[in-house]
Each structure stands twice: as C-alpha cells, then as structure tokens.
Design a protein around this motif. Structure first.
Motif, mmCIF file in Angstrom:
data_model
loop_
_atom_site.group_PDB
_atom_site.id
_atom_site.type_symbol
_atom_site.label_atom_id
_atom_site.label_comp_id
_atom_site.label_asym_id
_atom_site.label_seq_id
_atom_site.Cartn_x
_atom_site.Cartn_y
_atom_site.Cartn_z
ATOM 1 N N UNK A 21 56.439 16.459 56.589
ATOM 2 C CA UNK A 21 55.771 15.921 55.255
ATOM 3 C C UNK A 21 56.392 14.387 54.947
ATOM 4 N N UNK A 76 67.424 9.532 36.931
ATOM 5 C CA UNK A 76 68.834 10.020 36.684
ATOM 6 C C UNK A 76 68.889 11.423 37.652
ATOM 7 N N UNK A 77 67.936 11.892 38.083
ATOM 8 C CA UNK A 77 68.141 13.145 38.903
ATOM 9 C C UNK A 77 68.235 12.792 40.338
ATOM 10 N N UNK A 78 68.842 14.002 40.984
ATOM 11 C CA UNK A 78 69.053 13.637 42.369
ATOM 12 C C UNK A 78 67.583 14.134 43.354
ATOM 13 N N UNK A 79 67.058 13.072 43.759
ATOM 14 C CA UNK A 79 65.732 13.284 44.312
ATOM 15 C C UNK A 79 65.955 13.925 45.840
ATOM 16 N N UNK A 80 65.212 14.847 46.291
ATOM 17 C CA UNK A 80 65.275 15.120 47.807
ATOM 18 C C UNK A 80 64.654 14.001 48.732
ATOM 19 N N UNK A 116 60.899 13.603 48.602
ATOM 20 C CA UNK A 116 60.344 13.176 46.887
ATOM 21 C C UNK A 116 60.643 11.661 46.854
ATOM 22 N N UNK A 160 51.354 23.767 49.096
ATOM 23 C CA UNK A 160 51.379 22.471 48.339
ATOM 24 C C UNK A 160 51.348 22.622 46.842
ATOM 25 N N UNK A 184 54.875 22.995 46.154
ATOM 26 C CA UNK A 184 55.566 21.497 46.456
ATOM 27 C C UNK A 184 55.503 20.755 45.135
ATOM 28 N N UNK A 228 57.958 21.971 42.421
ATOM 29 C CA UNK A 228 59.378 21.380 42.930
ATOM 30 C C UNK A 228 59.364 20.038 42.710
ATOM 31 N N UNK A 229 58.679 19.156 42.964
ATOM 32 C CA UNK A 229 58.729 17.828 42.782
ATOM 33 C C UNK A 229 58.227 17.627 41.213
ATOM 34 N N UNK A 280 61.741 18.012 39.995
ATOM 35 C CA UNK A 280 62.846 16.860 40.272
ATOM 36 C C UNK A 280 62.451 15.537 39.798
ATOM 37 N N UNK A 281 61.184 15.254 39.336
ATOM 38 C CA UNK A 281 60.782 13.986 38.922
ATOM 39 C C UNK A 281 60.919 13.811 37.492
ATOM 40 N N UNK A 282 61.234 15.097 36.768
ATOM 41 C CA UNK A 282 61.416 15.094 35.271
ATOM 42 C C UNK A 282 60.122 15.195 34.604
ATOM 43 N N UNK A 340 64.885 26.567 40.876
ATOM 44 C CA UNK A 340 65.592 26.169 42.229
ATOM 45 C C UNK A 340 65.598 24.663 42.435
ATOM 46 N N UNK A 393 68.885 22.184 42.121
ATOM 47 C CA UNK A 393 69.281 21.449 43.208
ATOM 48 C C UNK A 393 69.507 19.821 42.840
ATOM 49 N N UNK A 394 68.485 19.384 41.828
ATOM 50 C CA UNK A 394 68.297 18.039 41.485
ATOM 51 C C UNK A 394 69.497 17.681 40.547
ATOM 52 N N UNK A 395 70.335 18.686 40.028
ATOM 53 C CA UNK A 395 71.261 18.195 38.889
ATOM 54 C C UNK A 395 70.781 18.084 37.549
#
Lengths: 241, 241
Positions: free
Chosen positions: A95, A217-221, A224, B92, B95, B98-99, B102-104, B132, B136-138
């Motif tokens: 990816x 502020x978030x932990x990105x994979x 990402x 996708x 995905x 998920x993103x 993570x990205x808020x 999930x 994972x991203x806190x």
C-alpha cells in the motif's frame, strides 16, 4: 475518436510511427482479458517519452504489436522527493508503495531500522506495484523502488544537498514551516510501527538537513503517516502548490 | 508500574473504582490470546470518559472483570469533521474507515452517488473497523459510521452552518485557501472512482458552503484522496494546527 480504456507502462521507446512489440503478459491482458483487437487504442508511457496514444496493429494470443499515433501528454517528472520507510506487514508495505507512486514520489526506499522486523523485501513485486499505480493514476513516470538498505548506512551517505522531513510522533513541529525551507531535493522518512530507537532519534534530530514534523495528536500507522506526510509536503513544496 | 500492553474500547461507564464486566470476546482476547491474568493492567476508553488504566480483577474463559484505577488521558474530541465518501471495493472501503478514525474524523458517512456501484454496506463491520483504529491510534473517541445514504438527499438536507470541502480532480483550487475559511463545522467529500456525474458536479459547485480543493496533477484513488484531504484539512483547520 475512440477513447482508450487501457493505459500501460512499457520499456520500449515511444515516438510517432514507432512500433511497440507486446510480450506474452501484455498480449494476454489486452486481447484475452480486455478483448481488444486491431484498430483499438491504448495509452502507453515509458517514464521518458510522455504518454502516447497507440493503435493495435497485430493481436495474437502470445504476442502483438502496437503503433504509436500521437503524444497525448508530455513527460511530467514528479518533484525530486524520496519516500524512505521501514517495511511493515506485506499488505501495508504494498500500500505504501502504491500510495507513494500516486502521490508523486520520485524514488521509494525501504530501510531497515533498529525496530524493523523485515530482513528482506521482494523488490520486484514492489516495483510492479509502483508500475500499476503509475498506470492507474495517469502519471508519466514510474518511481524506482530501491532494495532494502540499513537506515544507518543511508544516513552516513546522506547527500549534502538533500533535505530530510522526519515525522516523529514524539514531536510538535508543524509542516507549515516547511514552506520556508530551501532546496528542491527532499526525502520524507516514515518510522517503523515500533518507532525509532533512542539512538536513531538522536541521530536524526542532530542531522543538519533534518526538518522534524508532527502529524497530529493521534498515533498514525506507517501507511497513513506516509500519505499524510506526502500530502503536506506536496502542498508546501511539491507539485500541488 | 507495569505497562499496559492492550487498549480496548468498551461501552460501560469508566470512573475511579468502577468495575467493568467483560464479554466473551473480550475475555477470550485478554486471557486466551494475550495470556493476561489478575493484576495485569489494561487501558480502556469508551468515547466519553477519557482513557483509564484498569486492572484485571477476575479472569475466566468466557467472562472477566476489570476495575478502573486511574484516568490516563482526558476525553479528547476530534474536530467536528465529517468524512463523506462513496464506498468502493471492500478492502479499500475498510481502509478509508480505518484511516478516517486515525486522522481524526468525528463522523464517517458512506454515500451513494450517481456512479457508485455499492447498493449497501455492512455498517456493523465498518463500525468495528473504526473501533479497532481508535484502539490502535490512542484516540479516546470512536467516530460513528452512518448507514449508506444518497448524496442527493444529504445535500438537500445539508446543515446551513457546515462547510463542505469538495475534492474535484478537474479543479485547481488550493487547500491553502482553506485557512481563511470560517466555521468550525466541516465535511470532506471524496468522489467515487468513476468521478461525479455532471449534475452532481454542478450541484456541488453551486453549493453555498462548498470549497473546491484540488489534490495535485495525478488522479488519486479514493482511499489516497481521503487521507490526503484529511491531512490538508487537519493542518489548515483541525487539531494538527
């Protein structure tokens, strides 16, 4: 004029009237899978001569030939940006390579860091992903995927004239400051899932060309973070300006 | 103090001394998969009470109980950002969800457009992906994934006070201009793989709250565009400022 439905990367030179032989896989895809035949248009690019509208001249099961008709796009090089990242799980590594090609990296460089699990990568498979992404995104250039190398070694040989955007989740630097940075050769370094080691982090912070940037502020994979970092860089310094 | 290795979303209230019962899946994960037992720490969040360090009080095969010890993070709400997108192929779409977490994004909204193939989505599965990703991203918040709705309908009911960043590959607007836009309620709209229809595009351009933004000279896949657009927005207006 019939619209081309397929866009392919080839290694042969492209120029007006140039004939382009197809290998077995390409012939199977165009004539078997896509059911194309003589007279049908295909877009070709080779990373050097721009994009060409070509016409099927011969269609066979195991081979075929296209002839270049006219250039439809000039070669458009991406900015001189390296994406340096630590490979992670297979699907996410694929990816990252796909995204780096779409986002306009010129070179994609997997590195081994202190906390990277991967001992090796399938360079040929990753390169094929970069080709496919270039075919899909309309780019005329395919970034090179280099072989796995050690981050330590890469930093020791770091070119003096290349800036390094380093995404550190422990930091608070804003990408907005990038806009005032100088130089048109850059690299973005994305850390591994387990983060950098203390020694690596210290070395990166001390690097004369390093620009530390935080991604919220978030932990990105890692995958990402790679896309997000390239977006901020492209907007500040690249071809999204 | 022992470091918690697991971070879980739960639906129960969290407060000092509060006991939190575990369901069968959670018990299996903590005690079967992760081999944890009484006295081990776990981080919990529920989207309302921040993040809590909890201690395993009872561990069984099919059930268990944690007790909240201390708050480790306050609730941190993401910006009031909706991510509106047309679902694409399964992997996708997963995905993108998920993103977005993570990205808020605060809310994730799949829409049907004229050129969307999906007739339905598995809302429960997508919501599980968002949970999930939050684990994972806190983050301390889980964005809601709404059910599939028609873009036309959504635009007809569009809230007057919500701005709309619309990523149109045919356009050249820069995200840099976003910084001067007003309002703290936003949505990002990502088009389907086949693009918007002419009617949809005309409607979006005429929308009083629309801000058209281009994402560079290459055509991005919807999942790439979603991450890139959120990165530019977060930097200009969100919690990456």
């Amino acid at each position: 004029m019939k619209q081309a439905k397929v866009r392919l990367y080839v290694e042969q030179p492209l120029a007006k009237g140039q004939s382009v032989p197809l290998d077995r896989d390409q012939a199977h895809y165009l004539f078997g899978v896509m059911r194309m035949g003589p007279g049908d248009p295909v877009l070709l690019f080779n990373g050097q001569d721009g994009e060409w509208r070509c016409i099927v001249a011969k269609a066979g099961k195991r081979a075929g030939e296209l002839v270049c008709e006219e250039q439809t796009k000039p070669l458009q090089m991406p900015p001189d940006l390296w994406l340096v990242f630590a490979p992670i799980k297979k699907a996410r590594t694929d990816f990252i390579v796909e995204k780096a090609a779409e986002m306009g990296a010129a070179r994609i460089m997997p590195v081994q860091t202190a906390f990277t699990n991967s001992e090796r990568i399938r360079q040929d498979r990753l390169q094929a992903h970069a080709v496919e992404a270039a075919e899909q995104c309309g780019g005329t250039y395919v970034p090179e995927v280099t072989d796995l190398q050690k981050l330590d070694r890469l930093l020791s040989d770091w070119p003096e004239d290349r800036q390094l955007m380093f995404c550190d989740e422990a930091e608070v630097g804003s990408a907005k400051r990038l806009g005032s940075a100088s130089g048109d050769k850059w690299a973005i370094l994305i850390g591994p899932e387990g983060g950098f080691s203390d020694a690596e982090r210290a070395r990166l912070h001390a690097h004369p060309n390093a620009h530390v940037v935080a991604l919220g502020p978030r932990i990105l994979r890692a995958d990402t973070a790679a896309v997000a970092a390239m977006a901020l860089w492209q907007q500040a310094l690249g071809d999204w300006k």
